[in-house]
Design an enzyme around this catalytic site. Structure first.
Site, mmCIF file in Angstrom:
data_model
loop_
_atom_site.group_PDB
_atom_site.id
_atom_site.type_symbol
_atom_site.label_atom_id
_atom_site.label_comp_id
_atom_site.label_asym_id
_atom_site.label_seq_id
_atom_site.Cartn_x
_atom_site.Cartn_y
_atom_site.Cartn_z
ATOM 1 N N LYS A 154 0.814 -1.215 0.000
ATOM 2 C CA LYS A 154 0.000 0.000 0.000
ATOM 3 C C LYS A 154 0.849 1.266 0.000
ATOM 4 O O LYS A 154 0.470 2.282 -0.582
ATOM 5 C CB LYS A 154 -0.933 -0.001 1.211
ATOM 6 C CG LYS A 154 -2.087 -0.982 1.116
ATOM 7 C CD LYS A 154 -3.094 -0.718 2.244
ATOM 8 C CE LYS A 154 -4.295 -1.641 2.142
ATOM 9 N NZ LYS A 154 -3.988 -3.017 2.459
ATOM 10 N N GLU A 238 -3.317 7.338 8.402
ATOM 11 C CA GLU A 238 -3.928 8.297 7.476
ATOM 12 C C GLU A 238 -4.928 9.152 8.226
ATOM 13 O O GLU A 238 -5.477 8.733 9.253
ATOM 14 C CB GLU A 238 -4.690 7.567 6.356
ATOM 15 C CG GLU A 238 -3.836 6.940 5.299
ATOM 16 C CD GLU A 238 -4.673 6.277 4.209
ATOM 17 O OE1 GLU A 238 -5.921 6.280 4.322
ATOM 18 O OE2 GLU A 238 -4.085 5.749 3.263
ATOM 19 N N HIS A 273 -15.963 -3.098 7.481
ATOM 20 C CA HIS A 273 -15.040 -2.839 6.359
ATOM 21 C C HIS A 273 -15.153 -3.874 5.247
ATOM 22 O O HIS A 273 -14.295 -3.947 4.373
ATOM 23 C CB HIS A 273 -13.589 -2.752 6.837
ATOM 24 C CG HIS A 273 -13.371 -1.757 7.930
ATOM 25 N ND1 HIS A 273 -13.562 -0.402 7.763
ATOM 26 C CD2 HIS A 273 -12.997 -1.923 9.235
ATOM 27 C CE1 HIS A 273 -13.299 0.223 8.888
ATOM 28 N NE2 HIS A 273 -12.966 -0.658 9.795
ATOM 29 N N ARG A 330 -6.475 -7.784 -9.436
ATOM 30 C CA ARG A 330 -7.134 -9.074 -9.702
ATOM 31 C C ARG A 330 -8.574 -8.811 -10.122
ATOM 32 O O ARG A 330 -9.042 -7.670 -10.104
ATOM 33 C CB ARG A 330 -7.129 -9.930 -8.430
ATOM 34 C CG ARG A 330 -7.767 -9.194 -7.236
ATOM 35 C CD ARG A 330 -7.943 -10.056 -6.022
ATOM 36 N NE ARG A 330 -8.327 -9.265 -4.859
ATOM 37 C CZ ARG A 330 -9.549 -8.846 -4.576
ATOM 38 N NH1 ARG A 330 -10.541 -9.111 -5.418
ATOM 39 N NH2 ARG A 330 -9.816 -8.149 -3.492
#
Length: 399
Positions: A154, A238, A273, A330
Site C-alpha cells: 500500500k 492516514e 469494512h 485481480r
C-alpha cells in the site's frame, strides 16, 4: 452467497475477436515483438463460485479447464465443473491447501497447463505466486509479478499514485515503527485518524482513532491484528475521511500499453469494512467527478504498465473531493455488476489479453464502452444478533 439483480445478458458482443491493422503501443511496450499465443488449458487456483465462473468463460472460448481441490472439497461443485480435477495440499487444512504454491505449480506442469487464473482471495494478489508461474513457464492470468508486488504494498502504491498526479489521503510516507510516530502525525493533522495494515486488507489491522486517549490501545490492537493476519504488523497512518462514499473503477490493460476503464461501482454500504452492496454505475455521481475518477484510474494504470483486469479504489468526501486508497490487482467478486451494465465479459477479456490480443483487436476501445441501466449485487452476511452480531455459521433456514 451472492444475489444478482437483473438477468444475465450475453456479454460476448464486444469481445468478438477482430484483427486490427495496427496495434496501439506505448512506452510500456517491451522491445521484443509480442505475438498471439493461444491458451489450450487453464487451471483455476481457487475454489467455489469464482472457479466455476472462470470455467464457464474458458468453455465458451474452447479452452480446456483444470480444477484443484483440497481433501475437504472432494465433493464440491467446482471439481465437477472442470474437464480435469486434481487434489492439492494432501494432509493440509482446507485454506492451507489452496496456498500451497509448490503443489499447485507441480500439478500444473504435470498436466500441461498453459495458464493459471488465481480467482480472488487466496493467492490472487501474491507476487511470489505470479513469479512462480512465470518461472515454471506457465502464464499468470493477471498483471506482471512486479506490478502485483507494487500494488500489494500500500505504501508503494500510494507513492506511485502521487507520481501519477492522483490525489491521496494525507498519511505517512511509509510504515510507522513506533507509537510516537502516530502521535506526531495526529498532532499535525488532528483527529480522527486511521491505522491500516501496510501489507494486507479486508479490514484487518484497521482501527479508527477519534481522540488522543484511544491512540495507544488502538495502535497495539491494529499491530497485533496485522501481525496475526499477514505475518507483518507494519502499519501506516492516514487522516480518517468521515462518512465517505467508496467508489471503485474497473480497469483493463493489455500487453501493448492500452488501458481503458469500464466505469465505476459504488460499494459504500459495508459491514466491518467488508462490502455488502455493490451498485454499477454509482447513483447520483457528479459527471465531472466521474470523469476525474476514471481519468485518474487510467493514468495510474499507465504509470505502472498495468496489464489485465484490476480495480482502482477511491474515497469521496462530503465536499466531492476524491482520494486514492488502493489497487486490487485481480478480478473482484463484484465484477459481474460491471459486466451487466457494459456488456463486456471481463473473464473473456482476461484470457484474450493473456494470449497476447490487444484491446482494440477485441473491440474494446474507450469510446465504444457504454453504460446501459443499473446492476446491484448483495452479499448475505451471517451474524448472530443474540451474541452482539458476532459472525456466525450454520444452515440458512429462513429466507
Amino acid at each position: 452467497m451472492l444475489l444478482h439483480v437483473g438477468g444475465m445478458r450475453s456479454a460476448l458482443g464486444l469481445l468478438a475477436v477482430r484483427r486490427a491493422c495496427c496495434l496501439s503501443r506505448s512506452t510500456h511496450n517491451s522491445p521484443q515483438t509480442l505475438e498471439y499465443k493461444p491458451i489450450k488449458k487453464v487451471m483455476v487456483a481457487n475454489r467455489g463460485e469464482i472457479a466455476i465462473r472462470v470455467f464457464r468463460a474458458c468453455t465458451e472460448l474452447g479452452i480446456r479447464t483444470v480444477a484443484v481441490y483440497s481433501e475437504q472439497d472432494t465433493g464440491q461443485m467446482h471439481r465437477q465443473k472442470a474437464d480435469e480435477a486434481y487434489l492439492i495440499g494432501k494432509g493440509l487444512p482446507p485454506v492451507a491447501a489452496y496456498l500451497d504454491i509448490p503443489d499447485i505449480i507441480k500439478v500444473a506442469k504435470e498436466n500441461d497447463v498453459d495458464a493459471i487464473h488465481p480467482g480472488y482471495g487466496f493467492l490472487s494478489e501474491r507476487s511470489d505466486f505470479a513469479q512462480a508461474c512465470v518461472d515454471a513457464g506457465v502464464r499468470f492470468i493477471g498483471p506482471s509479478p512486479d506490478v502485483v508486488r507494487k500494488m500489494g504494498d500500500k505504501v508503494e502504491a500510494r507513492s506511485i499514485a502521487i507520481r501519477a498526479g492522483v490525489p491521496v489521503v494525507p498519511g505517512t510516507d511509509g510504515p510507522i515503527t513506533c507509537l510516537s510516530e502516530a502521535q506526531e502525525f495526529s498532532n499535525t493533522y488532528g483527529f480522527p485518524i486511521i491505522f491500516k495494515a501496510a501489507y494486507g486488507g479486508g479490514g484487518r489491522g484497521m482501527r479508527v482513532v477519534k481522540e488522543y486517549e484511544e491512540l495507544e490501545e488502538n495502535y497495539q490492537r491494529a499491530y497485533s491484528e496485522a501481525l496475526a493476519a499477514f505475518g507483518n504488523g507494519a502499519l501506516f497512518v492516514e487522516k480518517f475521511i468521515e462518512k465517505p462514499r467508496h467508489i471503485e473503477v474497473q480497469i483493463l490493460g493489455d500487453k501493448y500499453g492500452n488501458v481503458i476503464h469500464l466505469y465505476e461501482r459504488d460499494c459504500s454500504i459495508q459491514r466491518r469494512h467488508q462490502k455488502v452492496v455493490e451498485i454499477a454505475p454509482a447513483v447520483q455521481l457528479d459527471p465531472h467527478l466521474r470523469d476525474r475518477l476514471t481519468a485518474d484510474s487510467v493514468n495510474l494504470a499507465r504509470q505502472v504498465g498495468y496489464e489485465n483486469a484490476g480495480t482502482v479504489e477511491f474515497l469521496v468526501d462530503k465536499h466531492g473531493r476524491h482520494y486514492f486508497i488502493e489497487v486490487n490487482s485481480r478480478l473482484q467478486v463484484e465484477h459481474t455488476v460491471t459486466e451487466q451494465v457494459t456488456d463486456v465479459d471481463l473473464v473473456h477479456a482476461q484470457l484474450r489479453v493473456c494470449e497476447g490480443r490487444s484491446l482494440p483487436e477485441l473491440g474494446l476501445k474507450q469510446d465504444k464502452i457504454r453504460i446501459n441501466g443499473f446492476a446491484i449485487q448483495c452479499r448475505v452476511t451471517t451474524e448472530d444478533p443474540a451474541r452482539g452480531f458476532q459472525p456466525d455459521t450454520g444452515r440458512l433456514e429462513v429466507f
